[in-house]
Design a protein around this motif. Structure first.
Motif, mmCIF file in Angstrom:
data_model
loop_
_atom_site.group_PDB
_atom_site.id
_atom_site.type_symbol
_atom_site.label_atom_id
_atom_site.label_comp_id
_atom_site.label_asym_id
_atom_site.label_seq_id
_atom_site.Cartn_x
_atom_site.Cartn_y
_atom_site.Cartn_z
ATOM 1 N N SER A 103 0.819 -1.204 0.000
ATOM 2 C CA SER A 103 0.000 0.000 0.000
ATOM 3 C C SER A 103 0.853 1.253 0.000
ATOM 4 O O SER A 103 2.050 1.207 0.314
ATOM 5 C CB SER A 103 -0.889 0.009 1.248
ATOM 6 N N PRO A 104 0.237 2.404 -0.319
ATOM 7 C CA PRO A 104 0.976 3.671 -0.263
ATOM 8 C C PRO A 104 1.456 4.045 1.137
ATOM 9 O O PRO A 104 2.308 4.913 1.267
ATOM 10 C CB PRO A 104 -0.046 4.692 -0.788
ATOM 11 N N GLU A 105 0.907 3.411 2.161
ATOM 12 C CA GLU A 105 1.449 3.621 3.503
ATOM 13 C C GLU A 105 2.824 2.986 3.666
ATOM 14 O O GLU A 105 3.511 3.230 4.663
ATOM 15 C CB GLU A 105 0.502 3.030 4.554
ATOM 16 N N GLY A 106 3.207 2.166 2.707
ATOM 17 C CA GLY A 106 4.530 1.553 2.741
ATOM 18 C C GLY A 106 4.596 0.246 3.497
ATOM 19 O O GLY A 106 5.692 -0.225 3.834
ATOM 20 N N GLU A 288 -6.337 -2.243 8.175
ATOM 21 C CA GLU A 288 -6.460 -0.865 7.718
ATOM 22 C C GLU A 288 -5.183 -0.139 8.149
ATOM 23 O O GLU A 288 -5.115 0.402 9.251
ATOM 24 C CB GLU A 288 -7.702 -0.217 8.322
ATOM 25 N N PRO A 289 -4.147 -0.136 7.318
ATOM 26 C CA PRO A 289 -2.849 0.397 7.749
ATOM 27 C C PRO A 289 -2.938 1.874 8.141
ATOM 28 O O PRO A 289 -3.536 2.680 7.430
ATOM 29 C CB PRO A 289 -1.963 0.215 6.508
ATOM 30 N N GLU A 290 -2.346 2.202 9.267
ATOM 31 C CA GLU A 290 -2.238 3.598 9.667
ATOM 32 C C GLU A 290 -1.044 4.228 8.971
ATOM 33 O O GLU A 290 -0.061 3.563 8.649
ATOM 34 C CB GLU A 290 -2.094 3.698 11.178
ATOM 35 N N TRP A 291 -1.145 5.538 8.753
ATOM 36 C CA TRP A 291 -0.048 6.237 8.086
ATOM 37 C C TRP A 291 1.133 6.325 9.051
ATOM 38 O O TRP A 291 1.004 6.850 10.157
ATOM 39 C CB TRP A 291 -0.485 7.638 7.655
ATOM 40 N N PRO A 292 2.290 5.793 8.674
ATOM 41 C CA PRO A 292 3.401 5.734 9.630
ATOM 42 C C PRO A 292 4.051 7.102 9.865
ATOM 43 O O PRO A 292 4.162 7.920 8.951
ATOM 44 C CB PRO A 292 4.392 4.762 8.974
ATOM 45 N N GLU A 293 4.466 7.314 11.069
ATOM 46 C CA GLU A 293 5.172 8.546 11.414
ATOM 47 C C GLU A 293 6.465 8.639 10.613
ATOM 48 O O GLU A 293 7.200 7.664 10.462
ATOM 49 C CB GLU A 293 5.478 8.559 12.914
ATOM 50 N N GLY A 294 6.732 9.815 10.069
ATOM 51 C CA GLY A 294 7.940 10.033 9.295
ATOM 52 C C GLY A 294 7.832 9.688 7.829
ATOM 53 O O GLY A 294 8.770 9.923 7.062
ATOM 54 N N PRO A 304 0.497 12.163 4.236
ATOM 55 C CA PRO A 304 0.556 12.129 5.703
ATOM 56 C C PRO A 304 -0.525 12.948 6.380
ATOM 57 O O PRO A 304 -0.964 12.591 7.482
ATOM 58 C CB PRO A 304 1.951 12.682 6.011
ATOM 59 N N LEU A 305 -0.981 14.050 5.769
ATOM 60 C CA LEU A 305 -1.997 14.861 6.440
ATOM 61 C C LEU A 305 -3.317 14.101 6.519
ATOM 62 O O LEU A 305 -3.871 13.895 7.595
ATOM 63 C CB LEU A 305 -2.181 16.200 5.720
ATOM 64 N N ARG A 306 -3.825 13.666 5.371
ATOM 65 C CA ARG A 306 -5.092 12.953 5.381
ATOM 66 C C ARG A 306 -4.962 11.615 6.101
ATOM 67 O O ARG A 306 -5.894 11.128 6.733
ATOM 68 C CB ARG A 306 -5.611 12.765 3.956
ATOM 69 N N GLY A 307 -3.774 11.013 5.983
ATOM 70 C CA GLY A 307 -3.561 9.721 6.604
ATOM 71 C C GLY A 307 -3.650 9.734 8.116
ATOM 72 O O GLY A 307 -3.799 8.685 8.742
ATOM 73 N N GLN A 308 -3.558 10.911 8.731
ATOM 74 C CA GLN A 308 -3.722 11.001 10.177
ATOM 75 C C GLN A 308 -5.165 10.760 10.614
ATOM 76 O O GLN A 308 -5.418 10.414 11.762
ATOM 77 C CB GLN A 308 -3.313 12.397 10.670
ATOM 78 N N PHE A 309 -6.118 10.966 9.674
ATOM 79 C CA PHE A 309 -7.519 10.989 10.042
ATOM 80 C C PHE A 309 -8.345 9.841 9.473
ATOM 81 O O PHE A 309 -9.293 9.387 10.112
ATOM 82 C CB PHE A 309 -8.154 12.314 9.592
ATOM 83 N N VAL A 310 -8.020 9.407 8.269
ATOM 84 C CA VAL A 310 -8.833 8.382 7.628
ATOM 85 C C VAL A 310 -7.949 7.310 7.011
ATOM 86 O O VAL A 310 -6.836 7.597 6.554
ATOM 87 C CB VAL A 310 -9.759 8.971 6.528
ATOM 88 N N PRO A 311 -8.415 6.052 6.977
ATOM 89 C CA PRO A 311 -7.639 4.994 6.319
ATOM 90 C C PRO A 311 -7.741 5.128 4.807
ATOM 91 O O PRO A 311 -8.781 5.505 4.273
ATOM 92 C CB PRO A 311 -8.318 3.716 6.804
#
Length: 322
Positions: A103-106, A288-294, A304-311
């Motif tokens: 996924s784009p979350e890496g 549902e991967p969370e957006w990783p820090e960094g 990263p901005l939207r990823g803080q709030f929605v999967p």
């Protein structure tokens, strides 16, 4: 192309009979992650009502429409044939030429291990794109077959086979008519390939279930259903609900003559679960991967901005009883 049993001794002959000579069984729907098949960027359209007509009332350049399997197949095959080189140029470094990125979350399979132990197993990648995932699987000891609808994507895959020295067999094939015999596959996977782009994803689930041996596993990642409600924007503009979650018409882009040139189909979370169960599969997990820090890479509407709030991604882990 006739269905085949998958074995190490047959791979070279079957590859030469299909991808190398351009014959095909039909349809891939890649991506697709494919390589990832990213949700097509249409953030510039977010202020519209979704009909996409210009001021003169001409046929829409984009919109939400009902579309059949043939229309989806033709549109996405054309799109990915032409866009494969630019897609790889933009995202190839992130995906890795011999790596499995879900996924784009890496999220990487080396970390997640959603497929289990693949050594000595027969693995089918559906909607392989550049076949990066398949190359990684081969390096883990799997016998791999990679399929995709798009000749353009398979051309990228062949080039990467040559560049990396890790060659995997490639087939141009329809995701809902896979060129493998029933109960011949231990594991099937798709990382943003195929599932978002077929008009009839229930048929895809049934087809994968047919190919799996009893006890086999089918794992796929796709755009999270909630993302359908939001504009394709990675910034604060992408946090405004503008489209109905329950509108199951496909997002469709059109040529000047009104022919579909790209489609992406939507299913709700409940739709996905029902399709999996109706195919005779067992749903083991949904990630549902969370957006990783960094992780600051922006990819289309993902960031990263939207990823803080929605999967942005949902990964379904399923198995065939037995």
């Amino acid at each position: 192309m006739a269905a085949v049993n998958i074995s190490t001794s047959e791979i070279d002959a079957r590859e030469n009979d299909s991808a190398e000579h351009g014959t095909h069984a039909g349809h891939h729907e890649h991506g697709e992650h494919h390589e990832h098949g990213e949700h097509h960027e249409h953030s510039e359209h977010c202020e519209h009502d979704g009909d996409g007509h210009d001021e003169q009332g001409a046929r829409p350049a984009y919109g939400y429409t009902e579309i059949d399997s043939a229309g989806a197949r033709a549109a996405n095959r054309h799109y990915w044939d032409s866009e494969a080189p630019s897609y790889y140029a933009e995202h190839g470094d992130f995906l890795g030429d011999v790596d499995f990125c879900w996924s784009p979350e890496g999220l990487r399979e080396s970390e997640a291990r959603l497929l289990g132990d693949v050594a000595g197993r027969v693995v089918l990648e559906v909607g392989c794109g550049g076949a990066q995932c398949s190359r990684w699987l081969a390096g883990q000891g799997a016998t791999v077959v990679a399929t995709d609808l798009s000749a353009g994507q398979l051309a990228q895959a062949r080039a990467l086979n040559d560049r990396t020295g890790v060659s995997v067999p490639l087939f141009q094939a329809d995701a809902i008519t896979l060129p493998v015999r029933s109960e011949s596959v231990d594991i099937a996977c798709s990382a943003f390939g195929a599932v978002p782009f077929v008009a009839d994803s229930a048929a895809l689930m049934r087809e994968v279930a047919r190919a799996l041996r009893p006890g086999g596993r089918w794992v796929f990642s796709t755009t999270h259903p909630f993302v359908w409600c939001l504009p394709d924007a990675p910034d604060a503009n992408g946090l405004v609900v503008f489209h109905s979650y329950f509108d199951r018409r496909a997002y469709t882009e059109h040529s000047e003559t009104g022919e579909p040139t790209y489609i992406e189909a939507h299913r709700t979370m409940g739709d996905r679960v029902r399709e999996i169960i109706a195919a005779g599969l067992v749903l083991l997990d949904v990630i549902e991967p969370e957006w990783p820090e960094g992780h600051n890479r922006v990819w289309g509407q993902w960031g990263p901005l939207r990823g803080q709030f929605v999967p942005s991604t949902s990964i379904f882990v399923t198995a065939k009883p037995g």
